[in-house]
Design an enzyme around this catalytic site. Sequence first.
Site, PDB file in Angstrom:
ATOM      1  NE  ARG B 230      43.475  44.023  30.009  1.00 58.16           N
ATOM      2  CZ  ARG B 230      42.677  43.630  29.004  1.00 58.16           C
ATOM      3  NH1 ARG B 230      42.834  44.096  27.783  1.00 58.16           N
ATOM      4  NH2 ARG B 230      41.696  42.770  29.234  1.00 58.16           N
ATOM      5  CG  HIS B 234      44.951  39.540  29.005  1.00 58.13           C
ATOM      6  ND1 HIS B 234      44.862  39.845  30.345  1.00 58.13           N
ATOM      7  CD2 HIS B 234      45.528  38.300  28.951  1.00 58.13           C
ATOM      8  CE1 HIS B 234      45.348  38.839  31.068  1.00 58.13           C
ATOM      9  NE2 HIS B 234      45.759  37.897  30.248  1.00 58.13           N
ATOM     10  CE1 TYR B 243      38.764  42.749  26.202  1.00 63.21           C
ATOM     11  CE2 TYR B 243      39.506  40.906  24.846  1.00 63.21           C
ATOM     12  CZ  TYR B 243      39.791  41.945  25.705  1.00 63.21           C
ATOM     13  OH  TYR B 243      41.084  42.202  26.054  1.00 63.21           O
TER      14      TYR B 243
HETATM   15  C1  LIG Z   1      44.251  30.588  38.214  1.00 65.59           C
HETATM   16  C2  LIG Z   1      44.365  31.163  36.850  1.00 65.59           C
HETATM   17  N1  LIG Z   1      43.379  30.984  35.963  1.00 65.59           N
HETATM   18  C3  LIG Z   1      43.477  31.480  34.721  1.00 65.59           C
HETATM   19  C4  LIG Z   1      44.578  32.192  34.329  1.00 65.59           C
HETATM   20  C5  LIG Z   1      44.682  32.759  32.909  1.00 65.59           C
HETATM   21  N2  LIG Z   1      44.555  34.219  33.007  1.00 65.59           N
HETATM   22  C6  LIG Z   1      45.646  34.992  33.035  1.00 65.59           C
HETATM   23  S1  LIG Z   1      45.266  36.578  33.371  1.00 65.59           S
HETATM   24  C7  LIG Z   1      43.615  36.277  33.434  1.00 65.59           C
HETATM   25  C8  LIG Z   1      42.662  37.382  33.756  1.00 65.59           C
HETATM   26  C9  LIG Z   1      43.013  38.033  35.048  1.00 65.59           C
HETATM   27  O1  LIG Z   1      42.188  39.140  35.277  1.00 65.59           O
HETATM   28  P1  LIG Z   1      42.445  40.148  36.467  1.00 65.59           P
HETATM   29  O2  LIG Z   1      42.655  39.362  37.733  1.00 65.59           O
HETATM   30  O3  LIG Z   1      41.370  41.142  36.465  1.00 65.59           O
HETATM   31  O4  LIG Z   1      43.852  40.816  36.140  1.00 65.59           O
HETATM   32  P2  LIG Z   1      44.241  41.666  34.839  1.00 65.59           P
HETATM   33  O5  LIG Z   1      44.797  40.693  33.857  1.00 65.59           O
HETATM   34  O6  LIG Z   1      43.020  42.345  34.362  1.00 65.59           O
HETATM   35  O7  LIG Z   1      45.285  42.600  35.316  1.00 65.59           O
HETATM   36  C10 LIG Z   1      43.382  34.924  33.192  1.00 65.59           C
HETATM   37  C11 LIG Z   1      42.051  34.299  33.148  1.00 65.59           C
HETATM   38  C12 LIG Z   1      45.606  32.347  35.281  1.00 65.59           C
HETATM   39  N3  LIG Z   1      46.735  33.005  34.998  1.00 65.59           N
HETATM   40  N4  LIG Z   1      45.466  31.841  36.524  1.00 65.59           N
END
Ligand SMILES: Cc1ncc(C[n+]2csc(CCOP(=O)(O)OP(=O)(O)O)c2C)c(N)n1
Lengths: 338, 338, 325, 325
Positions: B230, B234, B243
Site C-alpha cells: 500500500r 491506510h 509506523y
Molecule cells: C473486524 C474488524 N476489526 C477491525 C477493523 C478496523 N480496521 C479496518 S481496516 C484494518 C486493517 C486491515 O488490514 P488488511 O486486512 O491487511 O487490509 P488492508 O487495509 O491492508 O487492505 C482494521 C484493523 C475492521 N474494519 N474490522
Amino acid sequence: MPKLSDEEIKELYRLMVQTRVFDEKAWKLQRQGRIGTYAPIKGQEASDIGTSFVLSKNDWIFPTYRNMGAYITRGMPLEKLLQYWSGDERGQKIPENLNIFTLAIPVGTQPLHAVGLAWAAKKQKKDVVVLTYMGEAATSTGDFHEAMNFAGVFNLPVIFVVENNQYAISVPRSKQTKSETIAQKAIAYGFNGIQVDGNDIFAVIKATKDAIEKSKQNNGPSLVECVTYRLGHHTTADDYNIYRTEEEVQLWSQKDPIERLRRFMENKKLWTKEFGDKTFKEAEENMEKAIVAMESLSKPKPDEFFDYVFANQTNSIKMQREYLLKYLDEKEKEIRFP
Amino acid sequence: MPKLSDEEIKELYRLMVQTRVFDEKAWKLQRQGRIGTYAPIKGQEASDIGTSFVLSKNDWIFPTYRNMGAYITRGMPLEKLLQYWSGDERGQKIPENLNIFTLAIPVGTQPLHAVGLAWAAKKQKKDVVVLTYMGEAATSTGDFHEAMNFAGVFNLPVIFVVENNQYAISVPRSKQTKSETIAQKAIAYGFNGIQVDGNDIFAVIKATKDAIEKSKQNNGPSLVECVTYRLGHHTTADDYNIYRTEEEVQLWSQKDPIERLRRFMENKKLWTKEFGDKTFKEAEENMEKAIVAMESLSKPKPDEFFDYVFANQTNSIKMQREYLLKYLDEKEKEIRFP
Amino acid sequence: MSQMNMVQSINQALAQEMERDQNVLVLGEDVGVDGGVFRVTEGLLQKFGEERVIDTPLSESGIVGTSIGMAVYGLKPVVEIQFSGFIYSAFEQLISHASRIRNRSRGRFTCPLVVRTPCSWVSRGLEHHEESTEALFIHTPGLKVVMPSNPYDAKGLLISSIRDPDPVIFFEPLRLYRAFKQEVPDEIYTIPIGEANVVKEGTDITLISYGAMMSSVLEADEILKGNNINSEVINLRTLSPLDKDTILKSVKKTGKCVVVHEAPLTCGLGAEISAIINEKALLNLEAPVIRITGFDTVVPLAKLENNYIPDVRRIVTETKNLMKF
Amino acid sequence: MSQMNMVQSINQALAQEMERDQNVLVLGEDVGVDGGVFRVTEGLLQKFGEERVIDTPLSESGIVGTSIGMAVYGLKPVVEIQFSGFIYSAFEQLISHASRIRNRSRGRFTCPLVVRTPCSWVSRGLEHHEESTEALFIHTPGLKVVMPSNPYDAKGLLISSIRDPDPVIFFEPLRLYRAFKQEVPDEIYTIPIGEANVVKEGTDITLISYGAMMSSVLEADEILKGNNINSEVINLRTLSPLDKDTILKSVKKTGKCVVVHEAPLTCGLGAEISAIINEKALLNLEAPVIRITGFDTVVPLAKLENNYIPDVRRIVTETKNLMKF
Ligand SMILES: Cc1ncc(C[n+]2csc(CCOP(=O)(O)OP(=O)(O)O)c2C)c(N)n1
Ligand SMILES: Cc1ncc(C[n+]2csc(CCOP(=O)(O)OP(=O)(O)O)c2C)c(N)n1
Ligand SMILES: [Mg+2]
Ligand SMILES: [Mg+2]
C-alpha cells in the site's frame, strides 16, 4: 520409545484402567439417574493419559468435557468429577494445588484461554507449558484458528492436543475438513504439527515430550494430532448406531489402547494376571469410594448460584437473592420480585 | 505470461490509470470535505485489476473497502463509488447487471458470504466462479478460517484473493502471522495456495486464470496471495509516517505496478507518450464527470434509512418513521416518541 | 389432523416447505445422517438428499455466514444451531450482516434466512444448553424473532418464517419438544409473524408470556381462576416485531399486567413491554407492571435448577399479590 | 489539575495504572507503534515496552480470549477493541467465558479484564463505526458496563474498572474524545462503579442519560431552565450494575422522567429504567416515563446522520410536552 521406568509404565496402566472404570461406571450412574449427561472417553485413554502424564506439576492442562483421563492423570479427585456430572457446579472448583483449568462446553473456545495463560506465564518468566485438549471438530472453529495464530506470532509454550476420534457426534472426520491430516493445519501458523497413533501411549508420550522440550527451549507451540477412536456413544444422549456400523466399532475395539499396553507389558513381564486383577480391583474400589463421597455431599445451599456472579455482590444480585430465599420460605404474601 | 491480446493489455493499462486517477482524486475530495473517509488502493492496482479482469460477466466478486480497482474493472459507475464514500448508502446499491457484492467493513467477515454464494451457484449448476478479496490481516480472523474450511469441504468454486500489502493499518505482516507465506495457509484446508508478485499484473492474471480453470473443472477453491504494498496511508484518517519509513515507501514506489506495465508496453511498442497522455486525460475526464454527477445527486429523502429495514414495514418502524417526519416538520407541539 | 409433539410438527413443517419449494434447504451440525440431536430433522436427508440436507463442520459462524451467501443467491437456508448457547460465534454474522444486507445494498441483496435453535431451560441441562438470550436479538434492528409455545404454533410460525423475506431467529423451547402432543393439521398453514395470540380473554389482569413459560402461565391461570381472578392471557408468539396493539388493548381493559419470561431480568423483553405500557397506557394502570423472570445469573446446573426458573407458584403468588395492590 | 480532553485523561489513567501495577498491560490492534487509531494509547509503548503494550493480529476473539487466559493467571489486561462495531466476533468469549469464569470455577479462577472500546454515533462515520450496543452487555449476567461522559469521569471510572476484580466493558463515546477539555486532577483517583451522578438537582422532572448524550441533555437542560423547567439531571456513569436507588429517589421527588440514549429503542437501557420506575415508583408518577432514543434501524451514513441521533431540540421539545401531560 520414550524413556520410561517400569514403575512409570505400570502407573500408566493403572491410570488407564482407572479411567476406564470411571467411564463405564459413570455411564451406568447416568442410566440409573444418579448423575446427568455424561460424555465417555472409552478408547481414547492413551491420548488423554499419555499427554498429561509427561507434564510437570507447574504445567497446565485445559481439558474438555471428554478428558476424564487427563483429569485423573493430573490428580483430580474422582468424586469432584462425579459431582460435576451430577449437576453440582461445586465440582468444577479445581483444588488449589492442581493446575487444571475448569472445563468449558462450547467447543473450540478454550484454546484461546490456554494461549493467554501461556502468554502470561511466559511474560512472568515462569517455567510453564500449557496443554490444551480438543476434538478434531474443534479445529473447524474460528477460535481454534485465532488461538493457533496467536500462539505462533507470540511464540508461546502451548501444545494443542487434538484427539481426532473420527467423529463430531455423528459427523465423520472426512466431512469436518478437507485437509489430509489435522497435523498439517499447523503449517498455516508457522509451527510444527505431528500426527501420532493416539492408541499407542508411547507414541503419544514421545510426541508430547518433544513438544514440551521445544516449548521449554522457547521454540514456541506445537500441535499433536492423536489419531484415535471414540468407542462409546458421543454422550449418554447419543446412539452411535445411527451414524456408524458396528463393524467399524469392532475394528477399532481391536486397537483398544489399554489392551495394547497390556500386551506390551506382558511381553516385558510387567503385567501378570494378578497385577491386572489388583489394578482393576483398586480402580473399582476408588470409584466406589468416590461415588459414596459424591452421594453423601450436602446439597448446595439454595442461593449458592448467586455467590459467584461478582466478587462483590451488587445491590441487584443481593435483592434477587433475598427474594429467592423469601420465596423458598413460602411466606407467599410477602414476595414481590425485585 | 498469460495469453492476452494487445487490446486487452491496453485495457489493463487503462483500468490501472483510471483507478489511480480515481484514487488520487478521491483523496483530494476528502481533504476538501466533499466526501468522507477514504481508503486508497494506490500501489495495489495490478492485484486488484488483474484478478477481476479475467472473470466472466456471470462470475462474482466480493470486494472490501479498498478494492476500487476491482470495482472499476467490473464496470461499477465511478459516481456510485463516490456516492458511497460521500456518505450516501444509495451508492451501495450495485446495478442489477453487475455481479458485485456490496462491500462490508468488518474485516474477514465477507469470505463466508462468497463461499455461500458459490455453494448456491454450484447447487444450481450455474457456471459461476466467486472471487473474494481481502487484506493479509483478514486471514487472522476466525471467519476467514471457517470460510476456507467450508470451501474445502464442499469443494466450491471460490478464489480467495489476499492482497498482502504488508500492513494492517500500522501492524506489519510479520506481526500478523508466523506462517512464512499467506499462500501456505491453504494447506490447512486441503487445497492449493499460490504466492505471486502482486505488482506484476501478468503474474496475477496467470494465477487467477489457473484458479478459475481449476474451479470450473469442479476442482474446488484456491488461494491467491498477491504480494504488494500500500503506497498510500491506510485511510484519510491515517498517517503512515508513524509506523514506517519513507525509504521503505520509496523502495516500493519503484515497483509501482502501473509503471511496470508501462515499461513492458513500451518495449512491446504498445505504449507511446501520446497513448499515455490520452489514457490519463480520458481517465481524468471520466472522473470529473463522475464528480459532477455525484455532486448533483439529490439528497436522499430524510426517512430513506427506514426503507430497507424489512421488506414489509413493521408497525413499529412505521411509527418511528412518522415520528421523524413530524419532528423534522418542526411542529413541535405534536411530537411524542412512539 | 394428527396428534403431534413439537418435534413432529416442526419436522413436518420443514418437510412440507422443502417439498413445496426446491430452494429450501436445511443445514447444521448433525442435521443429516443423525436427523438432528433432537431428531427434529429426522428423515429429511432420506427424502431430500445430501444437496438439501447438509451436515456441516462445527462452525456456527461458518454455517450462518455461508447461509447468508446462499440466501443472497436465491436459496432459503434453514439453519440449525444445535443449542442457542452456541449461537454467539455466529453473532457477528447475524448482527452485522444478516440483519443489514437489505439495508446495506438498498434492496439489491436480501437475506431470507431462518435460524432455528433450541433455547430455554431444560431439566438437567449442561451449561450453555439452557439459555434464553432472545433479548439480544430483539434489540438488533433488522432481525425478526419468533418463539412458539406449542406444536400447533410451531408449525404455522415456522412456515411463515421460512416464507418471510427477511432473517428470522426461530427459538424452539427445548423442554417443549416432547412435553405434550396437540392436534396439528396435516396441511400447510401459516401463523402471521408479528401478531400475538390472546389465548384467553379476561378482565382482571393481563398475563403476557411466550415460549415454554406459556405452559406455566396457563397452569397458573387455572389456579387463579379458582381464586376468582379472571386473567387475560397473551401468548406473544413473535417477540420482534412486538404486537404492541394487542398488549395495549388488553392492559387498557384490565389495568394490570404481569410479564413472565425465563430470560434474565435486566433489559429483557419484560422491560420493553413494561416501558411500552408505561408510555401508552399509564393512566389505565391500576398497579405496577411486574416482571416474573429468571435471575441475572447463569442458569445453575441440576442441583439448583428448580430455584432458577419462574414456576407456577411464583406466578400465582405474585399475581395474587398484585391483585391486592 | 490540567485541562484535558478525554483522549488525554484516558491515556493518563492507563499510564498511571501501568506505572502503579506491573500486571496491567494493554493490547489490541494498533495500540503499540501507532498509539491507537485515536491516539489513546500514545506513548505507552515507549514507556512500558513491547511486553506490556502489544500490537495484536486482527482477531477480536483472539484478543479477548487470550486476555481471559492472562487475567486468569494474574495479569490485568486492558483490551482495546478498535470500534465497538467490531466487538461481535469476541461476543462468545465475553458472554460465555469472561462473564462466567468466576462462577464456572466457583471462584478458583477469575477474570479481571477491561475491554475498552469506542462507541456511539460520530459525524461522518463509516458503517459499524458508530454503534451503541451497550444493552447486549447490560443484559449479560456477570459483566459490568461503564460509559463515561466527560474527561474527568473517564479517568476515574477507568481506574476503577482496571482495579475491579471482574470483567468490565468500558465504552468510550467516540465523539467525546476531543469534543471538549475539562479540569482533570493529575493524581490518581477513582469513581465508584455502580453509582450514578446527580449532575444537577431539580424538582420538576428527572432527565437520565449517559455517555455522549449527556452533553445534549445538559444543553437541553439550560434551555429548559429558560422555560422555567427545573430538571434534575442524572448521569448514570455505570450502566450495569444500575444505580436504581438514585434513579428511584429522584423520580419519587420529581414524578416525571425522561431517559435519553442513542442506542435503538427496543429493549434498550431506557426500557429497563422505565420498567424499574414502573415497578417501584408507579404511584409517584405524574406522567409516563418517556424514552428519547435512536431508531430501530442501522445508523445512516453522513447524508442522513443528523436524522438519526436524538438532538437537543428533540429533548427539549419532548420534555416540554411531557411537562404538560
Ligand atoms: C473486524 C474488524 N476489526 C477491525 C477493523 C478496523 N480496521 C479496518 S481496516 C484494518 C486493517 C486491515 O488490514 P488488511 O486486512 O491487511 O487490509 P488492508 O487495509 O491492508 O487492505 C482494521 C484493523 C475492521 N474494519 N474490522
Ligand atoms: C460451539 C459448539 N457447538 C456445538 C456444540 C455441541 N457439541 C458438543 S460436542 C460436539 C462435537 C464435538 O466434536 P469434537 O470436537 O471432535 O470432540 P469429541 O466430542 O469428538 O471429543 C458438538 C457439535 C458445542 N458444545 N459447542
Ligand atoms: Mg471428535
Ligand atoms: Mg494489509
